[in-house]
Enzyme design. Structure first.
Site, PDB file in Angstrom:
ATOM      1  N   LYS A  79       0.851  -1.202   0.000  1.00 23.27           N
ATOM      2  CA  LYS A  79       0.000   0.000   0.000  1.00 23.27           C
ATOM      3  C   LYS A  79       0.878   1.241   0.000  1.00 23.27           C
ATOM      4  CE  LYS A  79      -3.865   1.972   2.682  1.00 23.27           C
ATOM      5  NZ  LYS A  79      -4.622   1.891   3.955  1.00 23.27           N
ATOM      6  N   SER A 154      -9.683   1.717   3.133  1.00 26.05           N
ATOM      7  CA  SER A 154      -8.861   2.505   2.248  1.00 26.05           C
ATOM      8  C   SER A 154      -7.829   1.703   1.455  1.00 26.05           C
ATOM      9  CB  SER A 154      -8.140   3.579   3.060  1.00 26.05           C
ATOM     10  OG  SER A 154      -7.201   2.992   3.935  1.00 26.05           O
ATOM     11  N   SER A 178      -9.698  -0.509   7.369  1.00 21.07           N
ATOM     12  CA  SER A 178      -9.115  -0.341   6.031  1.00 21.07           C
ATOM     13  C   SER A 178      -8.402  -1.561   5.459  1.00 21.07           C
ATOM     14  CB  SER A 178      -8.151   0.846   6.023  1.00 21.07           C
ATOM     15  OG  SER A 178      -8.871   2.051   6.001  1.00 21.07           O
TER      16      SER A 178
END
Lengths: 483, 100
Positions: A79, A154, A178
């Site tokens: 990420k 997210s 997330s």
């Protein structure tokens, strides 16, 4: 032979047996990225050359007869909120569009040290604020099960990449759900470990008391393998705990018979979609067949968790994001003087959701409102955590749907921030208490994945992995996105 | 809790965010909605509850007072929008503050 759709454990076996090379695996995954990335947009940056070089290093070790660890030579996606030395790290924000870190986050460093092959950096909601990846400052990511829908957020890029085989596994971060929510919406396994178990050094901070790094994998076995590699005390993170990691892979084989799980009645009163509710009820029946006792329990203050979270997380964010001032790194828009430069830089660099949360947090911390909002929210946090502690006296874990809905349509919730916030209603309370939670696929509803969340007590990773593994084996969920 | 345009202007100033008029209007409505939901916590009697700032209590984390490896000056400045003579270049700081 398609390699991109295999697991870490399967590929490791093949590497050791010299049936395939890491370069072959890496090329297969990169080929897959070329095939589907146009439609999915899971990555913000690809590191193809470095990946192939890392793969060849592992292949040379194998050729020399050296012993390799379980993650060596296996492609991973990271990420874009974790710092990677020499590789652009944007947090999906215009303010960091050209930021190239000069050091690497501990979690990533641990994987690279184990011979992991990083494929690239994945898309996300800007600064990890969001539940759909639509708040990315660059572009949304699509759900591989239905490209008209969001992958969740997210960490949506990481979830979509693993679901579509654009990586064998991935790292994400979880502040209020997330990792678990996008894992559920993309039909993969995602885990948020106990707060403090994995170092946050090099993870760009959103809400420091809630943020935690964790894995996205295709199955529970891989989750145990990656978690083991991530855990460990780090002197560079003063909130990282001195804790000896369990043998998580061995924990998977324990007998789950006699385990007890609670279902919070408050969760089932919320607006859970009928399709999700049905899969969840079937999950309870399946646990019963495994000899796991499931009973109703109560978390009396959990209805207040979302409110407390949307004060605490923005408050911490408003403070953490003050560092983006156009002086030391990132975007700078010149103003008339220093303050004007700050204001113009931040106005141009941050997207709507980030501005919203900075203002929310600033308000909650401002003179006259601090006690009524931030002070009260911290007390609610105590009560929410105590509710879980109480439940864990009677139960080994808590189970719930991971998200009240399946993946929603792109654009559906963009105009209504509060509706978007509600999609994390079952995951947020877990972060407030710092507990570990895992999302494991529990079937489909109208062709879209549903996730089961298993929450454990502090350091209960072994318990929830064990239960998730038994559930996964009994369910035999094998469906993959058609993309 | 209704947030007025004036409130938004004050918060944006504290947060160092320059907002357009359209943004101020949009955020006033959205922040009001969110705070109304968040205000739910005022229903609770929290008089005797201790606040939690961290999920896992860790305090007084010390290390020995010895210097270790750190970033080289060039590395620390590598991402600076503007640099000169080993330092960050910033606009004038001392003087009249910008108007709100």
């Amino acid at each position: 032979m398609t390699l991109y759709n295999q697991t870490i454990a399967e590929l490791h076996k093949k590497l050791v047996a010299r049936e395939v090379s890491s370069e072959e695996i890496t090329r297969d995954v990169l080929e897959r990225v070329k095939d589907v990335e146009q439609e999915l947009k899971a990555y913000l940056t690809l590191t193809e050359e470095a990946a192939l070089a890392a793969a060849r290093t592992v292949d040379a070790k194998i050729a020399a007869g050296e012993k390799i660890g379980p993650l060596a030579g296996i492609p991973v996606a990271v990420k874009d909120v974790m710092s990677t030395k020499g590789v652009r790290t944007t947090c999906a924000s215009k303010i960091l569009e050209n930021y190239v870190p000069v050091y690497t986050a501990t979690a990533v460093k641990k994987l690279l040290g184990d011979g992991a092959v990083m494929i690239g950096k994945t898309n996300m909601d800007e600064f990890a604020m969001g539940s759909s990846t639509e708040n990315s400052g660059f572009n949304p990511t699509m759900n591989p099960w239905d490209i008209e829908r969001v992958p969740g957020g997210s960490s949506g890029g990481s979830a979509a990449a693993v679901a579509a085989g654009e990586a064998i596994y991935a790292l994400g971060s979880d502040t209020g759900g997330s990792i678990r929510q996008p894992a559920a919406l993309c039909g993969v396994v995602g885990m948020k470990p106990t707060y403090g178990l994995v170092s946050r050094y090099g993870l760009v901070a959103f809400a420091s008391s809630l943020d935690q790094i964790g894995p996205f994998t295709k199955d529970v076995t891989d989750c145990a393998i990656v978690l083991k590699a991530l855990v460990g005390h780090d002197p560079a993170d003063s909130t990282s705990l001195e804790y000896e990691a369990e043998e998580y892979v061995e924990a998977l084989q324990r007998d789950v018979k006699g385990m007890r799980f609670g279902v919070p009645k408050e969760f089932m009163e919320e607006g859970v979609e009928p399709g999700v509710k049905q899969r969840f009820e079937e999950a309870i029946e399946l646990f019963a067949k495994l000899g796991v006792e499931v009973d109703e329990t109560t978390l009396p203050h959990v209805d207040y968790a979302l409110s407390a979270y949307y004060i605490i997380a923005p408050a911490e964010a408003s403070s953490n994001l003050a560092r983006f001032d156009g002086v030391r790194y990132g975007l700078r828009v010149e103003g008339e003087d220093m303050i004007d430069t700050y204001m113009k830089t931040r106005a141009a660099g941050f997207g709507d959701e980030v501005k919203r949360r900075i203002m929310l947090g600033t308000y909650a911390l401002s003179a006259g409102y601090y006690e009524a909002y931030y002070g009260q929210a911290q007390k609610v946090r105590t009560l929410v955590a105590q509710d879980f502690e109480e439940a864990f006296k009677k139960f080994d874990g808590i189970i719930s749907p991971t998200s009240p809905t399946v993946a929603f349509k792109i654009g559906e919730k963009v105009a209504d921030p509060l509706a978007m916030y509600l999609s994390d209603i079952f995951t947020i309370p877990v972060n407030l208490g710092g507990f570990p939670g895992i999302s494991v696929p529990c079937g489909l509803s109208d062709g879209l994945p549903v996730g089961l969340q298993i929450i454990g007590p502090t350091f209960g990773e072994g318990i929830i992995l064990n239960a998730a593994y038994a559930f996964e084996q009994a369910l035999g969920f094998k469906e993959r996105p058609s993309l | 809790m209704a947030i007025s345009i004036k409130d938004v202007e004050h918060i944006a100033w504290l947060a160092r965010l320059a907002l357009t008029h359209e943004e101020k209007e949009k955020f006033a409505g959205q922040l009001s909605n969110i705070l109304e939901h968040a205000g739910k916590i005022s229903e609770l009697n929290l008089k005797n509850v201790a606040p939690t700032s961290h999920a896992v209590p860790v305090s007084n984390v010390f290390r020995d007072d010895v210097s270790g490896p750190c970033l080289e000056q060039d590395e620390a400045l590598a991402n600076a929008p503007k640099r000169e003579d080993g330092g960050f270049v910033v606009p004038k700081i001392v003087g009249e503050p910008a108007a709100m």
